[in-house]
Motif scaffolding. Structure first.
Motif, PDB file in Angstrom:
ATOM      1  N   UNK A 166      -4.178  16.633  -5.173  1.00  0.00           N
ATOM      2  CA  UNK A 166      -2.917  17.248  -5.597  1.00  0.00           C
ATOM      3  C   UNK A 166      -1.764  17.749  -4.698  1.00  0.00           C
ATOM      4  N   UNK A 167      -0.723  17.948  -4.983  1.00  0.00           N
ATOM      5  CA  UNK A 167       0.388  18.538  -3.836  1.00  0.00           C
ATOM      6  C   UNK A 167      -0.074  19.436  -2.854  1.00  0.00           C
ATOM      7  N   UNK A 168      -0.903  20.455  -3.379  1.00  0.00           N
ATOM      8  CA  UNK A 168      -1.510  21.255  -2.331  1.00  0.00           C
ATOM      9  C   UNK A 168      -2.501  20.705  -1.305  1.00  0.00           C
ATOM     10  N   UNK A 169      -3.233  19.623  -1.912  1.00  0.00           N
ATOM     11  CA  UNK A 169      -4.276  18.930  -0.884  1.00  0.00           C
ATOM     12  C   UNK A 169      -3.517  18.072  -0.058  1.00  0.00           C
ATOM     13  N   UNK A 170      -2.492  17.392  -0.678  1.00  0.00           N
ATOM     14  CA  UNK A 170      -1.623  16.648   0.277  1.00  0.00           C
ATOM     15  C   UNK A 170      -0.924  17.168   1.388  1.00  0.00           C
ATOM     16  N   UNK A 171      -0.576  18.430   1.270  1.00  0.00           N
ATOM     17  CA  UNK A 171       0.375  19.259   2.182  1.00  0.00           C
ATOM     18  C   UNK A 171      -0.160  19.247   3.553  1.00  0.00           C
ATOM     19  N   UNK A 172      -1.406  19.452   3.749  1.00  0.00           N
ATOM     20  CA  UNK A 172      -1.836  19.216   5.292  1.00  0.00           C
ATOM     21  C   UNK A 172      -1.731  17.943   5.860  1.00  0.00           C
ATOM     22  N   UNK A 173      -1.684  16.968   4.926  1.00  0.00           N
ATOM     23  CA  UNK A 173      -1.636  15.463   5.597  1.00  0.00           C
ATOM     24  C   UNK A 173      -0.111  15.209   5.860  1.00  0.00           C
ATOM     25  N   UNK A 174       0.748  15.919   5.480  1.00  0.00           N
ATOM     26  CA  UNK A 174       2.194  15.658   5.546  1.00  0.00           C
ATOM     27  C   UNK A 174       2.819  15.636   7.190  1.00  0.00           C
ATOM     28  N   UNK A 175       1.601  16.441   7.984  1.00  0.00           N
ATOM     29  CA  UNK A 175       2.249  16.388   9.495  1.00  0.00           C
ATOM     30  C   UNK A 175       1.702  14.860   9.763  1.00  0.00           C
ATOM     31  N   UNK A 179      -9.210   8.021   2.739  1.00  0.00           N
ATOM     32  CA  UNK A 179      -9.322   9.080   1.834  1.00  0.00           C
ATOM     33  C   UNK A 179      -8.186   8.702   0.922  1.00  0.00           C
ATOM     34  N   UNK A 180      -8.246   8.791  -0.354  1.00  0.00           N
ATOM     35  CA  UNK A 180      -7.272   8.317  -1.314  1.00  0.00           C
ATOM     36  C   UNK A 180      -6.085   9.319  -1.765  1.00  0.00           C
ATOM     37  N   UNK A 181      -4.879   9.021  -1.111  1.00  0.00           N
ATOM     38  CA  UNK A 181      -3.758   9.947  -1.437  1.00  0.00           C
ATOM     39  C   UNK A 181      -3.357  10.202  -2.689  1.00  0.00           C
ATOM     40  N   UNK A 182      -3.450   9.477  -3.580  1.00  0.00           N
ATOM     41  CA  UNK A 182      -3.289   9.233  -5.034  1.00  0.00           C
ATOM     42  C   UNK A 182      -3.952  10.048  -5.871  1.00  0.00           C
ATOM     43  N   UNK A 214       7.371   3.010  -0.097  1.00  0.00           N
ATOM     44  CA  UNK A 214       7.450   3.871   1.055  1.00  0.00           C
ATOM     45  C   UNK A 214       7.405   5.382   0.631  1.00  0.00           C
ATOM     46  N   UNK A 215       8.267   5.532  -0.363  1.00  0.00           N
ATOM     47  CA  UNK A 215       8.173   7.021  -0.672  1.00  0.00           C
ATOM     48  C   UNK A 215       7.030   7.522  -1.443  1.00  0.00           C
ATOM     49  N   UNK A 216       6.165   6.494  -2.114  1.00  0.00           N
ATOM     50  CA  UNK A 216       5.058   6.708  -2.690  1.00  0.00           C
ATOM     51  C   UNK A 216       3.985   7.157  -1.552  1.00  0.00           C
ATOM     52  N   UNK A 217       3.917   6.193  -0.554  1.00  0.00           N
ATOM     53  CA  UNK A 217       2.946   6.527   0.307  1.00  0.00           C
ATOM     54  C   UNK A 217       3.002   8.040   1.146  1.00  0.00           C
ATOM     55  N   UNK A 218       4.371   8.306   1.351  1.00  0.00           N
ATOM     56  CA  UNK A 218       4.521   9.677   1.627  1.00  0.00           C
ATOM     57  C   UNK A 218       4.385  10.840   1.038  1.00  0.00           C
ATOM     58  N   UNK A 219       4.153  10.664  -0.573  1.00  0.00           N
ATOM     59  CA  UNK A 219       3.922  11.622  -1.525  1.00  0.00           C
ATOM     60  C   UNK A 219       5.168  12.127  -2.233  1.00  0.00           C
ATOM     61  N   UNK A 220       6.561  11.647  -1.821  1.00  0.00           N
ATOM     62  CA  UNK A 220       7.626  12.025  -2.577  1.00  0.00           C
ATOM     63  C   UNK A 220       7.720  11.222  -3.966  1.00  0.00           C
TER      64      UNK A 220
END
Length: 220
Positions: free
Chosen positions: A88-97, A82-85, A63-69
């Motif tokens: 980058x952290x910057x690219x992932x940020x907009x998807x956190x919502x 879209x492959x979250x893996x 679960x923590x890997x899926x949400x980027x933790x």
């Protein structure tokens, strides 16, 4: 979501952690413990996928890997294709919502010096959070109220997927039922997808559309 494309698809996910040798040698060889080993599953839009397994099997790490933790060692986590893996952290940020998480111990995630109203001023309308809670501090809330607050915090930015990591395991059975029923109602009302992680098969059976059983880092 495109035709024949899942909202979330996990493919051959692997995640390990370093384990340090306690032999006393200065340059002891570092070993790795594989917490998640070749995990694959998918979640459709609007469904609840239950992930059940004993403590230490790797379900929370998943679960923590899926949400980027956590960062995956290998594999794919496809969100709307879209492959979250690969982000980058910057690219992932907009998807956190779109992808939020509710933790078992919500209280530890709250600022103990900040009033509830300041933490989540827009959540007072969500299922039982009334004006009387506005000026309280986190320690003044019951366990059930704290978990409602955690769910409200996840919902406030209108996500598409919520990862619920043991969200009711620390609560009394009667309060568990209230929280679970609230999640079911919210899912129907908002069209949410849930990844519901728990060691309790009864809880998972109640809330899930499909269930995956995890053991030693992978699905059985």
């Amino acid at each position: 979501v495109k035709m024949n494309e899942h909202l979330l698809e996990v493919k051959h996910l692997k995640k390990s952690y370093p384990v340090y040798d306690n032999s006393g040698k200065l340059f002891a060889k570092k070993k790795h413990m594989c917490a998640v080993d070749d995990m694959s599953f998918f979640i459709e839009k609007g469904e609840t996928y239950g992930l059940v397994g004993e403590s230490g099997c790797g379900k929370s790490t998943t679960g923590r890997t899926i949400v980027g933790l956590n960062h995956a060692d290998s594999g794919e986590i496809l969100y709307n294709g879209r492959d979250l893996c690969k982000l980058s952290d910057k690219e992932f940020r907009p998807l956190r919502k779109d992808i939020q998480m509710v933790f078992q111990d919500t209280l530890s995630a709250l600022n103990p010096r900040q009033r509830i109203g300041d933490s989540l001023s827009e959540t007072l309308k969500i299922h039982g959070m009334t004006e009387e809670h506005y000026f309280r501090f986190p320690h003044e809330l019951s366990g059930g109220q704290v978990q409602r607050l955690g769910i409200a915090g996840a919902l406030i930015i209108q996500p598409k997927l919520i990862v619920c990591d043991e969200p009711v395991s620390a609560l009394d059975v009667s309060i568990q039922a209230q929280i679970l029923n609230m999640l079911v109602e919210l899912q129907k009302e908002l069209g949410l997808s849930l990844l519901f992680i728990s060691h309790d098969i009864g809880v998972v059976r109640f809330i899930s559309d499909r269930i995956g059983v995890m053991y030693l880092g992978t699905l059985m």
